[in-house]
Scaffold this motif. Structure first.
Motif, short mmCIF file in Angstrom:
data_model
loop_
_atom_site.label_atom_id
_atom_site.label_comp_id
_atom_site.label_asym_id
_atom_site.label_seq_id
_atom_site.Cartn_x
_atom_site.Cartn_y
_atom_site.Cartn_z
N GLU A 75 0.83 -1.20 0.00
CA GLU A 75 0.00 0.00 0.00
C GLU A 75 0.87 1.26 0.00
O GLU A 75 0.59 2.22 -0.73
N ALA A 76 1.92 1.24 0.80
CA ALA A 76 2.82 2.39 0.85
C ALA A 76 3.48 2.61 -0.50
O ALA A 76 3.61 3.75 -0.98
N TYR A 77 3.91 1.51 -1.13
CA TYR A 77 4.53 1.61 -2.46
C TYR A 77 3.56 2.23 -3.46
O TYR A 77 3.92 3.15 -4.20
N ALA A 78 2.32 1.73 -3.48
CA ALA A 78 1.34 2.23 -4.45
C ALA A 78 1.06 3.71 -4.24
O ALA A 78 0.98 4.49 -5.20
N ARG A 79 0.92 4.13 -2.99
CA ARG A 79 0.59 5.52 -2.71
C ARG A 79 1.77 6.45 -3.01
O ARG A 79 1.59 7.54 -3.58
N LEU A 80 2.97 6.02 -2.67
CA LEU A 80 4.14 6.85 -2.97
C LEU A 80 4.42 6.89 -4.47
O LEU A 80 4.78 7.94 -5.01
N GLN A 81 4.24 5.76 -5.13
CA GLN A 81 4.43 5.74 -6.59
C GLN A 81 3.49 6.73 -7.25
O GLN A 81 3.88 7.51 -8.12
N GLU A 82 2.23 6.71 -6.85
CA GLU A 82 1.25 7.60 -7.46
C GLU A 82 1.59 9.07 -7.17
O GLU A 82 1.43 9.94 -8.04
N ALA A 83 2.06 9.34 -5.96
CA ALA A 83 2.43 10.71 -5.61
C ALA A 83 3.60 11.21 -6.44
O ALA A 83 3.65 12.38 -6.85
N ILE A 84 4.55 10.32 -6.74
CA ILE A 84 5.70 10.69 -7.57
C ILE A 84 5.28 10.87 -9.02
O ILE A 84 5.65 11.84 -9.68
N ILE A 85 4.48 9.94 -9.53
CA ILE A 85 4.06 10.01 -10.93
C ILE A 85 3.21 11.25 -11.17
O ILE A 85 3.36 11.94 -12.18
N SER A 86 2.32 11.56 -10.25
CA SER A 86 1.42 12.70 -10.43
C SER A 86 2.13 14.04 -10.26
O SER A 86 1.61 15.07 -10.70
N GLY A 87 3.30 14.02 -9.62
CA GLY A 87 4.01 15.26 -9.37
C GLY A 87 3.74 15.85 -8.01
O GLY A 87 4.26 16.91 -7.66
N GLU A 88 2.91 15.18 -7.20
CA GLU A 88 2.68 15.63 -5.83
C GLU A 88 4.02 15.66 -5.07
O GLU A 88 4.28 16.57 -4.29
N LEU A 89 4.83 14.62 -5.31
CA LEU A 89 6.22 14.62 -4.83
C LEU A 89 7.10 14.95 -6.02
O LEU A 89 7.14 14.21 -7.00
N ARG A 90 7.79 16.07 -5.96
CA ARG A 90 8.50 16.60 -7.11
C ARG A 90 9.91 16.01 -7.24
O ARG A 90 10.51 15.59 -6.25
N PRO A 91 10.45 16.00 -8.46
CA PRO A 91 11.85 15.58 -8.63
C PRO A 91 12.79 16.38 -7.74
O PRO A 91 12.70 17.61 -7.67
N GLY A 92 13.65 15.66 -7.04
CA GLY A 92 14.60 16.31 -6.14
C GLY A 92 14.12 16.45 -4.72
O GLY A 92 14.91 16.75 -3.82
N GLU A 93 12.82 16.22 -4.48
CA GLU A 93 12.28 16.38 -3.12
C GLU A 93 12.83 15.27 -2.21
O GLU A 93 12.81 14.10 -2.55
N ARG A 94 13.30 15.68 -1.03
CA ARG A 94 13.85 14.71 -0.08
C ARG A 94 12.72 13.93 0.60
O ARG A 94 11.67 14.50 0.92
N LEU A 95 12.99 12.65 0.81
CA LEU A 95 12.00 11.75 1.40
C LEU A 95 12.56 11.22 2.72
O LEU A 95 13.58 10.52 2.73
N ARG A 96 11.90 11.54 3.80
CA ARG A 96 12.32 11.07 5.12
C ARG A 96 11.33 10.02 5.59
O ARG A 96 10.12 10.28 5.65
N ASP A 97 11.85 8.84 5.95
CA ASP A 97 10.95 7.73 6.24
C ASP A 97 10.00 8.02 7.39
O ASP A 97 8.83 7.63 7.35
N TYR A 98 10.47 8.75 8.41
CA TYR A 98 9.59 9.03 9.55
C TYR A 98 8.45 9.98 9.16
O TYR A 98 7.32 9.85 9.64
N GLU A 99 8.75 10.93 8.24
CA GLU A 99 7.71 11.84 7.78
C GLU A 99 6.70 11.11 6.90
O GLU A 99 5.48 11.33 7.00
N LEU A 100 7.20 10.23 6.04
CA LEU A 100 6.31 9.47 5.17
C LEU A 100 5.46 8.51 5.99
O LEU A 100 4.27 8.30 5.69
N ALA A 101 6.04 7.91 7.02
CA ALA A 101 5.28 7.00 7.88
C ALA A 101 4.14 7.74 8.57
O ALA A 101 3.01 7.24 8.64
N GLU A 102 4.42 8.95 9.05
CA GLU A 102 3.37 9.74 9.69
C GLU A 102 2.30 10.14 8.68
O GLU A 102 1.10 10.07 8.96
#
Length: 216
Positions: free
Chosen positions: A4-31
């Protein structure tokens, strides 16, 4: 949970919600996703394998830049896989196969008429996978699925680069070739798409400056 986490993060990256170059912190993503860090780390590993994130050892993880050379390679391989299926399928295609593929071609045509990049990408993968399934070649279907995220992401970031008149001509010609059960014509239509139309789209996106971020 990692799926589920993979699918949601993949969609966020593909859609541009998470932009190229944006840093990803596991604790922030978990929250953000309401889960623990372990599924997030597993998801990030898979995203890195698909070229959507970069993991810097002992430093940080970030959304990967859009690598147009990688997109070109993905498009080339996608076309090769599809054309390979055509060679095996068309000589033995049955009436129900033709009806199935025609329905998928109609879905693709509707997305093109509405200038729906996401719908076109989904329909393109569906019909390519349809050929692989008729062939009975699960390996081709798996490869098409793995190539999907890179190509989808490019499309979402490069909407203005599409020449819809040429893509619409492709959808019409593809439907006609399938209905005629013409292997030669089907391959010719695909060669035009993957050797001309899509590479030209990537070139225009490059000139226009698609989101490529290389700085640390």
């Amino acid at each position: 949970m990692s799926d589920e986490a993979y699918a949601r993060l993949q969609e966020a990256i593909i859609s541009g919600e998470l932009r190229p170059g944006e840093r990803l912190r596991d604790y922030e993503l978990a929250e953000r996703l309401g889960t623990s860090k372990t599924p997030i780390r597993h998801a990030l590993d898979r995203l890195a394998d698909h070229g959507l994130v970069e993991m810097q050892r002992n430093r940080y993880t970030r959304v990967a830049p859009i690598d147009l050379d990688r997109v070109r390679n993905a498009v080339d391989l996608f076309g090769d896989i599809w054309i390979g299926s055509v060679r095996h399928v068309m000589p033995v295609i049955q009436d129900d196969d033709v009806a199935y593929l025609t329905d998928l071609a109609d879905d693709m045509s509707r997305s093109v008429k509405s200038r729906d990049v996401t719908g076109f990408g989904t329909a393109l993968r569906a019909i390519a996978t349809g050929f692989a399934r008729i062939e009975g070649n699960a390996a081709r279907a798996v490869i098409i699925e793995r190539l999907g995220p890179q190509i989808r992401r490019f499309g979402e970031h490069s909407r203005d680069a599409f020449e819809w008149d040429k893509i619409e001509a492709f959808t019409v010609a593809m439907r006609e070739a399938i209905n005629a059960r013409d292997a030669v014509q089907t391959r010719a239509v695909l060669v035009t798409l993957f050797d001309d139309v899509l590479p030209a789209t990537i070139d225009r996106a490059e000139v226009a400056g698609v989101d490529i971020i290389d700085e640390d």
